[in-house]
Structures are given as C-alpha cells and as structure tokens.
Design a protein around this motif. Structure first.
Motif, PDB file in Angstrom:
ATOM      1  N   GLU A 120       0.816  -1.215   0.000  1.00  0.00           N
ATOM      2  CA  GLU A 120       0.000   0.000   0.000  1.00  0.00           C
ATOM      3  C   GLU A 120       0.848   1.263   0.000  1.00  0.00           C
ATOM      4  O   GLU A 120       0.551   2.222  -0.723  1.00  0.00           O
ATOM      5  N   MET A 147      -9.415   1.179   3.251  1.00  0.00           N
ATOM      6  CA  MET A 147      -8.733   0.232   2.387  1.00  0.00           C
ATOM      7  C   MET A 147      -8.732   0.685   0.929  1.00  0.00           C
ATOM      8  O   MET A 147      -8.583  -0.115   0.017  1.00  0.00           O
ATOM      9  N   ASN A 156      -7.332  -1.794  -1.888  1.00  0.00           N
ATOM     10  CA  ASN A 156      -6.801  -3.022  -1.284  1.00  0.00           C
ATOM     11  C   ASN A 156      -7.588  -4.225  -1.794  1.00  0.00           C
ATOM     12  O   ASN A 156      -8.800  -4.316  -1.583  1.00  0.00           O
ATOM     13  N   GLY A 159      -5.027  -9.388   1.315  1.00  0.00           N
ATOM     14  CA  GLY A 159      -4.148  -9.162   2.458  1.00  0.00           C
ATOM     15  C   GLY A 159      -3.988 -10.404   3.295  1.00  0.00           C
ATOM     16  O   GLY A 159      -4.576 -11.457   3.016  1.00  0.00           O
ATOM     17  N   TYR A 288      -2.568  -5.200   3.821  1.00  0.00           N
ATOM     18  CA  TYR A 288      -3.220  -5.443   2.533  1.00  0.00           C
ATOM     19  C   TYR A 288      -2.379  -4.845   1.410  1.00  0.00           C
ATOM     20  O   TYR A 288      -1.730  -3.813   1.580  1.00  0.00           O
ATOM     21  N   GLY A 327     -10.294  -8.030  -0.307  1.00  0.00           N
ATOM     22  CA  GLY A 327     -10.673  -6.710   0.158  1.00  0.00           C
ATOM     23  C   GLY A 327     -12.169  -6.543   0.366  1.00  0.00           C
ATOM     24  O   GLY A 327     -12.606  -5.777   1.214  1.00  0.00           O
ATOM     25  N   GLN A 357      -2.607  -2.865  12.112  1.00  0.00           N
ATOM     26  CA  GLN A 357      -2.247  -2.447  10.763  1.00  0.00           C
ATOM     27  C   GLN A 357      -1.723  -1.017  10.823  1.00  0.00           C
ATOM     28  O   GLN A 357      -2.414  -0.132  11.306  1.00  0.00           O
TER      29      GLN A 357
END
Length: 379
Positions: A120, A147, A156, A159, A288, A327, A357
């Motif tokens: 990301e 996301m 995303n 992940g 992710y 996602g 995260q």
C-alpha cells in the motif's frame, strides 16, 4: 516440481491496435483514448463497450504475479480465457519498488505495465507522483474507506497476517514465536521473504518483530535490533525464503505472510514437506496489498477490465482460494457470495484476530528508519 508453475498462456486476440507505436500517443485509437480518460465503467460507455475495447487491445502487461502466489495463476488463466486476452506476466521480480521503477523507466513504451500489485505504501507514493490512473471499479463501494485511496488511484484487493512457517520434518520443534526463533537450535535455519527495504513482506516482518519486542507501529527499531540479533546468532540466513528453498532444505523456517505459507504447504505436500504454520504468539501484523492502474498503461481498456475482474465476486473468490483475505470479504459474506469452502481453509488465528495495521503515516516514517538502519544492523 511445484504445482501452479506452468507458463501462463492465453489466446491471442486479433485486434486493430496490434500495430500501435506507443502509449497515449498519436498512434492510440479513439476508443483506447476514451477508456484512458474513463474513471468508471459507466463513464467509458458500459461493460460491453469495455470488453470490446479490451479485446481489441488484446494484451495485459503485468509484473510479479507469481502463479503460486495468492492463486494469481488461477486468476490470470480465468481472465485470459474469459475475455480472450493475452497475458504478458514478467515474473523476474515481484518487489513493489521494482514495479514502480518499471513504470517510470518504460514511459510511453508498449512494454510498460498496465496493472500494479504493490504494498500500500508504494501505491500511495506512486499516486503522489501521478503514476496511477483514477478508476473506480463497479464494486468500489464494498471496500472499506480505510482500504482505498480517496482519489480512486488504488484499492486493497488482498491481504494477510505475518506468520511463521516451519518444515516439521526437518525441524525437531517448530517455533511459534519470534522469541523462540532466537534459540540456538535454529542456527542457520531462519529466513525472510525478501529485503525489507524494497518489499512489503520483509518490511512487515520487521514491524511484526518490533511489536513482539516492546516496539510499536511508531517504533520499528526493536524489530531491526531483533533481526540483527537473529543474524549475529547465525540463525538468520541470507537466502530469500521461497517454496523451492523449503523443498531443498535451505530455509526450513521462514517469516512470511500466512497465505504464501499455506500455498507453499499445498505445493510441497506431495514432495514430503510437512509444513507447520502459526501466527506468532508474541506479536504479528496484518497488511493489505494495493491494486492500481498505470496512468500510462499501454492497454488502458484491458487494464480497467482487469481491475473490474479483480474486484468482482469471481475474482475475489479466486484470490480467496489462494488463502488471502479479499478486500471485499465482509460485503461478500453479507451478500452470501463468498466461497465458504475457501474461507474455511484460512488460519483461524488470522481470521479471528484483528491484527494491528500501520497507518500510512506510520509506514512512511518507519520505512525511513528502516532504510537508514537496516544495512548497518544486518551488515
């Protein structure tokens, strides 16, 4: 021989754009130019028009989509067959920075990438450099706000959670924590997925080790110190962990994403490798990856059709078969479109656990710390 390592082939689409000389230049057809400017299917004229334009362009250029990684082999094969599109998948590297470099270095070239699968933070940086196209797939609303980018440049799509994989036949007692990995019995046996300064998997392994050693998402230094100690003890080997290195016995223990380890376990089972996989008991992290379209994509319609496919129920379930968390998982569970059998094969710890995260700000600051200190620590 590992499963899913066949060379991807696809049917050639005979299209009017085969002789185009460059991306987005004077040789680009009006149809392709229309899709290059489109930010949604509706904006470009609808799904039928997108499919027709994509089949005229005929090819999808991607990099690092290893067939045995997150079931990308199944995803690519299904897309190629469904839409009659040729796939050019450069598997010489999968590091996020290498993909970004390819986009920069191949500006205006037919060999440039159409689609990027990166960590990301790499997608955020690429968007800030205006390398990514704004495009919202039809299912974009199903993806949680945290996301996806607010400007539609990345989403995303898959992940997982950092885990420890171990060849239970080669190792007497498989470790289940970062602390255990320091034990002398694991000398010369522990490996990482890759260089943490250039790839997402390695970076997040260091973040997870930091959380296991009194660090935080704002302080990666304990993770750097941990791997330095692991190296000094001789436990950490310089070889990059792959399914093949498990098969040969070079890396009987690896810190890597749970979904990659689960896939390796499948691939290696017939060869006698019995892999034990666990989420570290003293600390882990979730992350992710981001799917994005190159602003300068040589095949703008194909790139957008691929993005639609990745985020469709079919595409997300194909990724789920590769042991990743899609996602759109929550929305698919709610709408009863998820593949329950594939979902049941994920590690319970990873599904039930809400692993930390890092935010983008935390990623940026800690990647700088890592870049400044990793080489000095590991040597």
């Amino acid at each position: 021989m590992l499963k899913h390592t066949r060379k991807l082939t696809a049917v050639l689409a005979v299209g009017a754009l085969a002789a185009l000389s460059g991306c987005g230049g004077s040789g680009e057809s009006e149809v392709s130019a229309n899709w290059r400017a489109a930010t949604s299917v509706e904006d470009g004229g609808g799904m039928d028009a997108l499919v027709e334009a994509a089949q005229a362009e005929g090819s999808l250029n991607v990099m690092g989509l290893y067939p045995d990684w997150a079931n990308y082999g199944g995803l690519l094969d299904t897309f190629a067959e469904k839409y009659d599109i040729e796939i050019d998948n450069d598997t010489s590297t999968g590091a996020s920075q290498d993909l970004i470099n390819a986009v920069k270095n191949r500006q205006g070239q037919e060999t440039s990438l159409d689609y990027l699968d990166t960590g990301e933070s790499f997608a955020v940086d690429a968007a800030e450099e205006s390398l990514l196209a704004e495009y919202y797939p039809e299912t974009a609303d199903d993806i949680p706000e945290n996301m996806k980018s607010p400007d539609g440049t990345w989403f995303n799509h898959l992940g997982g959670t950092m885990a420890i994989g171990c060849d239970a036949e080669a190792v007497k007692k498989c470790p289940t924590s970062f602390e255990e990995l320091l034990d002398p019995e694991y000398k010369g046996k522990v490996a990482m997925r890759g260089n943490p300064t250039t790839g997402e998997a390695g970076f997040m392994a260091v973040v997870a080790a930091s959380l296991a050693n009194d660090g935080s998402l704002d302080d990666i230094q304990p993770g750097i110190d941990y791997f330095a100690e692991l190296s000094d003890k001789g436990n950490l080997v310089p070889t990059e962990a792959e399914a093949g290195t498990f098969e040969t016995g070079e890396t009987p223990i690896a810190v890597n994403w749970d979904y990659l380890l689960l896939q390796w376990a499948d691939d290696l089972a017939d060869g006698g490798v019995d892999m034990s996989i666990s989420i570290p008991s003293d600390g882990t992290v979730a992350s992710y990856y981001a799917a994005s379209i190159n602003e300068d994509a040589p095949h703008p319609a194909v790139a957008r059709l691929w993005q639609e496919f990745v985020f469709s129920d079919e595409g997300q379930n194909l990724l789920l078969e590769g042991y990743v968390m899609p996602g759109r998982l929550d929305a698919m569970v709610e709408s009863d479109t998820v593949d329950d059998d594939a979902l049941s094969k994920l590690l319970d710890d990873a599904v039930d656990q809400t692993a930390p995260q890092p935010t983008q700000e935390q990623r940026d600051s800690q990647q700088k710390v890592l870049a400044d200190n990793w080489a000095k620590a590991i040597g």
